[in-house]
Motif scaffolding. Structure first.
Motif, PDB file in Angstrom:
ATOM      1  N   ARG A 130      38.074 -78.331  23.116  1.00  0.00           N
ATOM      2  CA  ARG A 130      39.513 -78.613  23.207  1.00  0.00           C
ATOM      3  C   ARG A 130      39.801 -79.999  22.618  1.00  0.00           C
ATOM      4  O   ARG A 130      40.741 -80.167  21.844  1.00  0.00           O
ATOM      5  CB  ARG A 130      39.994 -78.548  24.647  1.00  0.00           C
ATOM      6  CG  ARG A 130      41.500 -78.798  24.779  1.00  0.00           C
ATOM      7  CD  ARG A 130      41.997 -78.746  26.211  1.00  0.00           C
ATOM      8  NE  ARG A 130      41.750 -77.453  26.800  1.00  0.00           N
ATOM      9  CZ  ARG A 130      41.075 -77.257  27.941  1.00  0.00           C
ATOM     10  NH1 ARG A 130      40.572 -78.271  28.590  1.00  0.00           N
ATOM     11  NH2 ARG A 130      40.902 -76.044  28.416  1.00  0.00           N
ATOM     12  N   GLU A 131      38.995 -80.981  22.986  1.00  0.00           N
ATOM     13  CA  GLU A 131      39.181 -82.339  22.468  1.00  0.00           C
ATOM     14  C   GLU A 131      39.010 -82.367  20.950  1.00  0.00           C
ATOM     15  O   GLU A 131      39.768 -83.039  20.247  1.00  0.00           O
ATOM     16  CB  GLU A 131      38.199 -83.300  23.132  1.00  0.00           C
ATOM     17  CG  GLU A 131      38.509 -83.581  24.586  1.00  0.00           C
ATOM     18  CD  GLU A 131      37.434 -84.421  25.267  1.00  0.00           C
ATOM     19  OE1 GLU A 131      36.554 -84.959  24.567  1.00  0.00           O
ATOM     20  OE2 GLU A 131      37.478 -84.525  26.500  1.00  0.00           O
ATOM     21  N   GLU A 132      38.025 -81.646  20.446  1.00  0.00           N
ATOM     22  CA  GLU A 132      37.791 -81.601  19.005  1.00  0.00           C
ATOM     23  C   GLU A 132      38.971 -80.936  18.288  1.00  0.00           C
ATOM     24  O   GLU A 132      39.408 -81.394  17.237  1.00  0.00           O
ATOM     25  CB  GLU A 132      36.493 -80.861  18.689  1.00  0.00           C
ATOM     26  CG  GLU A 132      36.145 -80.832  17.223  1.00  0.00           C
ATOM     27  CD  GLU A 132      35.898 -82.208  16.624  1.00  0.00           C
ATOM     28  OE1 GLU A 132      36.073 -82.341  15.392  1.00  0.00           O
ATOM     29  OE2 GLU A 132      35.538 -83.145  17.360  1.00  0.00           O
ATOM     30  N   ALA A 133      39.492 -79.869  18.859  1.00  0.00           N
ATOM     31  CA  ALA A 133      40.646 -79.184  18.263  1.00  0.00           C
ATOM     32  C   ALA A 133      41.857 -80.110  18.226  1.00  0.00           C
ATOM     33  O   ALA A 133      42.582 -80.160  17.226  1.00  0.00           O
ATOM     34  CB  ALA A 133      40.967 -77.908  19.043  1.00  0.00           C
ATOM     35  N   GLU A 134      42.076 -80.853  19.304  1.00  0.00           N
ATOM     36  CA  GLU A 134      43.195 -81.795  19.342  1.00  0.00           C
ATOM     37  C   GLU A 134      43.002 -82.895  18.301  1.00  0.00           C
ATOM     38  O   GLU A 134      43.963 -83.285  17.624  1.00  0.00           O
ATOM     39  CB  GLU A 134      43.345 -82.384  20.740  1.00  0.00           C
ATOM     40  CG  GLU A 134      43.847 -81.382  21.770  1.00  0.00           C
ATOM     41  CD  GLU A 134      43.774 -81.906  23.193  1.00  0.00           C
ATOM     42  OE1 GLU A 134      43.297 -83.040  23.411  1.00  0.00           O
ATOM     43  OE2 GLU A 134      44.213 -81.179  24.108  1.00  0.00           O
ATOM     44  N   ALA A 135      41.784 -83.381  18.161  1.00  0.00           N
ATOM     45  CA  ALA A 135      41.499 -84.427  17.172  1.00  0.00           C
ATOM     46  C   ALA A 135      41.738 -83.903  15.759  1.00  0.00           C
ATOM     47  O   ALA A 135      42.316 -84.609  14.916  1.00  0.00           O
ATOM     48  CB  ALA A 135      40.062 -84.927  17.326  1.00  0.00           C
ATOM     49  N   GLN A 136      41.321 -82.673  15.484  1.00  0.00           N
ATOM     50  CA  GLN A 136      41.516 -82.096  14.157  1.00  0.00           C
ATOM     51  C   GLN A 136      43.003 -81.857  13.878  1.00  0.00           C
ATOM     52  O   GLN A 136      43.469 -82.025  12.746  1.00  0.00           O
ATOM     53  CB  GLN A 136      40.719 -80.793  14.005  1.00  0.00           C
ATOM     54  CG  GLN A 136      39.226 -80.991  13.977  1.00  0.00           C
ATOM     55  CD  GLN A 136      38.777 -81.852  12.807  1.00  0.00           C
ATOM     56  OE1 GLN A 136      39.362 -81.837  11.733  1.00  0.00           O
ATOM     57  NE2 GLN A 136      37.720 -82.616  13.023  1.00  0.00           N
ATOM     58  N   MET A 143      45.492 -83.655  15.106  1.00  0.00           N
ATOM     59  CA  MET A 143      46.054 -84.979  14.825  1.00  0.00           C
ATOM     60  C   MET A 143      45.692 -85.423  13.412  1.00  0.00           C
ATOM     61  O   MET A 143      46.524 -85.983  12.689  1.00  0.00           O
ATOM     62  CB  MET A 143      45.566 -85.999  15.862  1.00  0.00           C
ATOM     63  CG  MET A 143      46.198 -85.790  17.218  1.00  0.00           C
ATOM     64  SD  MET A 143      45.619 -86.839  18.592  1.00  0.00           S
ATOM     65  CE  MET A 143      44.948 -88.273  17.846  1.00  0.00           C
ATOM     66  N   ARG A 144      44.461 -85.174  12.999  1.00  0.00           N
ATOM     67  CA  ARG A 144      44.012 -85.536  11.640  1.00  0.00           C
ATOM     68  C   ARG A 144      44.819 -84.764  10.600  1.00  0.00           C
ATOM     69  O   ARG A 144      45.255 -85.321   9.592  1.00  0.00           O
ATOM     70  CB  ARG A 144      42.523 -85.242  11.492  1.00  0.00           C
ATOM     71  CG  ARG A 144      41.960 -85.615  10.141  1.00  0.00           C
ATOM     72  CD  ARG A 144      40.432 -85.438  10.123  1.00  0.00           C
ATOM     73  NE  ARG A 144      39.903 -85.835   8.852  1.00  0.00           N
ATOM     74  CZ  ARG A 144      39.601 -84.997   7.867  1.00  0.00           C
ATOM     75  NH1 ARG A 144      39.759 -83.699   8.033  1.00  0.00           N
ATOM     76  NH2 ARG A 144      39.119 -85.437   6.724  1.00  0.00           N
ATOM     77  N   ARG A 146      48.260 -86.237  10.329  1.00  0.00           N
ATOM     78  CA  ARG A 146      48.211 -87.506   9.613  1.00  0.00           C
ATOM     79  C   ARG A 146      48.061 -87.278   8.108  1.00  0.00           C
ATOM     80  O   ARG A 146      48.747 -87.895   7.296  1.00  0.00           O
ATOM     81  CB  ARG A 146      47.063 -88.370  10.142  1.00  0.00           C
ATOM     82  CG  ARG A 146      47.067 -89.785   9.577  1.00  0.00           C
ATOM     83  CD  ARG A 146      45.912 -90.617  10.087  1.00  0.00           C
ATOM     84  NE  ARG A 146      44.684 -90.226   9.404  1.00  0.00           N
ATOM     85  CZ  ARG A 146      43.648 -89.621   9.957  1.00  0.00           C
ATOM     86  NH1 ARG A 146      43.659 -89.329  11.242  1.00  0.00           N
ATOM     87  NH2 ARG A 146      42.580 -89.301   9.257  1.00  0.00           N
ATOM     88  N   LEU A 147      47.184 -86.342   7.734  1.00  0.00           N
ATOM     89  CA  LEU A 147      46.977 -86.038   6.322  1.00  0.00           C
ATOM     90  C   LEU A 147      48.229 -85.425   5.695  1.00  0.00           C
ATOM     91  O   LEU A 147      48.554 -85.712   4.541  1.00  0.00           O
ATOM     92  CB  LEU A 147      45.773 -85.105   6.143  1.00  0.00           C
ATOM     93  CG  LEU A 147      44.414 -85.744   6.410  1.00  0.00           C
ATOM     94  CD1 LEU A 147      43.316 -84.679   6.367  1.00  0.00           C
ATOM     95  CD2 LEU A 147      44.116 -86.856   5.422  1.00  0.00           C
ATOM     96  N   GLU A 148      48.934 -84.604   6.451  1.00  0.00           N
ATOM     97  CA  GLU A 148      50.168 -84.000   5.948  1.00  0.00           C
ATOM     98  C   GLU A 148      51.198 -85.085   5.634  1.00  0.00           C
ATOM     99  O   GLU A 148      51.857 -85.052   4.586  1.00  0.00           O
ATOM    100  CB  GLU A 148      50.725 -83.026   6.984  1.00  0.00           C
ATOM    101  CG  GLU A 148      51.968 -82.296   6.555  1.00  0.00           C
ATOM    102  CD  GLU A 148      52.466 -81.333   7.609  1.00  0.00           C
ATOM    103  OE1 GLU A 148      53.478 -80.679   7.334  1.00  0.00           O
ATOM    104  OE2 GLU A 148      51.876 -81.239   8.689  1.00  0.00           O
ATOM    105  N   LYS A 149      51.322 -86.069   6.517  1.00  0.00           N
ATOM    106  CA  LYS A 149      52.250 -87.180   6.283  1.00  0.00           C
ATOM    107  C   LYS A 149      51.811 -87.999   5.076  1.00  0.00           C
ATOM    108  O   LYS A 149      52.641 -88.431   4.266  1.00  0.00           O
ATOM    109  CB  LYS A 149      52.339 -88.070   7.518  1.00  0.00           C
ATOM    110  CG  LYS A 149      53.062 -87.422   8.672  1.00  0.00           C
ATOM    111  CD  LYS A 149      53.036 -88.287   9.908  1.00  0.00           C
ATOM    112  CE  LYS A 149      53.656 -87.562  11.089  1.00  0.00           C
ATOM    113  NZ  LYS A 149      53.519 -88.311  12.327  1.00  0.00           N
ATOM    114  N   GLU A 150      50.511 -88.205   4.937  1.00  0.00           N
ATOM    115  CA  GLU A 150      49.994 -88.969   3.805  1.00  0.00           C
ATOM    116  C   GLU A 150      50.244 -88.237   2.487  1.00  0.00           C
ATOM    117  O   GLU A 150      50.636 -88.858   1.494  1.00  0.00           O
ATOM    118  CB  GLU A 150      48.500 -89.234   3.991  1.00  0.00           C
ATOM    119  CG  GLU A 150      47.929 -90.225   3.015  1.00  0.00           C
ATOM    120  CD  GLU A 150      46.498 -90.608   3.348  1.00  0.00           C
ATOM    121  OE1 GLU A 150      45.737 -90.810   2.400  1.00  0.00           O
ATOM    122  OE2 GLU A 150      46.164 -90.689   4.543  1.00  0.00           O
ATOM    123  N   VAL A 151      50.058 -86.926   2.465  1.00  0.00           N
ATOM    124  CA  VAL A 151      50.317 -86.141   1.256  1.00  0.00           C
ATOM    125  C   VAL A 151      51.802 -86.215   0.903  1.00  0.00           C
ATOM    126  O   VAL A 151      52.168 -86.378  -0.269  1.00  0.00           O
ATOM    127  CB  VAL A 151      49.850 -84.674   1.438  1.00  0.00           C
ATOM    128  CG1 VAL A 151      50.410 -83.781   0.352  1.00  0.00           C
ATOM    129  CG2 VAL A 151      48.339 -84.603   1.450  1.00  0.00           C
TER     130      VAL A 151
END
Length: 83
Positions: free
Chosen positions: A36-42, A44-45, A48-53
């Motif tokens: 669950r924590e890994e899914a939440e981290a991914q 969020m990543r 963040r990448l969508e905003k950067e693109v």
């Protein structure tokens, strides 16, 4: 082996089984929480990448517009020098 010995062995075996079940449950719960924590981290990543693109697309569009303006300016300078 008497009845008392068998009861004692059953108590030990039952305790071991209970212990193993508790350990298994803890491992299973821990693994679920870790996933669950890994899914939440991914997630969020990815956000963040969508905003950067999106930001990079804005920069590219701005550079394209600037490039068009520069080409027009150069064309005007070259065209003006010929006249």
């Amino acid at each position: 082996m008497g009845l008392t010995d068998m009861v004692g062995a059953a108590e030990i075996a039952g305790g071991v089984c209970l212990f193993l079940m508790l350990v298994y449950r803890q491992v299973k719960t821990g693994a679920r929480d870790a996933w669950r924590e890994e899914a939440e981290a991914q997630t969020m990543r990815a956000d963040r990448l969508e905003k950067e693109v999106a930001r990079l697309i804005e920069i590219v569009e701005s550079l394209r517009a600037e490039n068009r303006e520069l080409r027009e300016h150069i064309d005007n300078l070259i065209g003006g020098a010929r006249e």
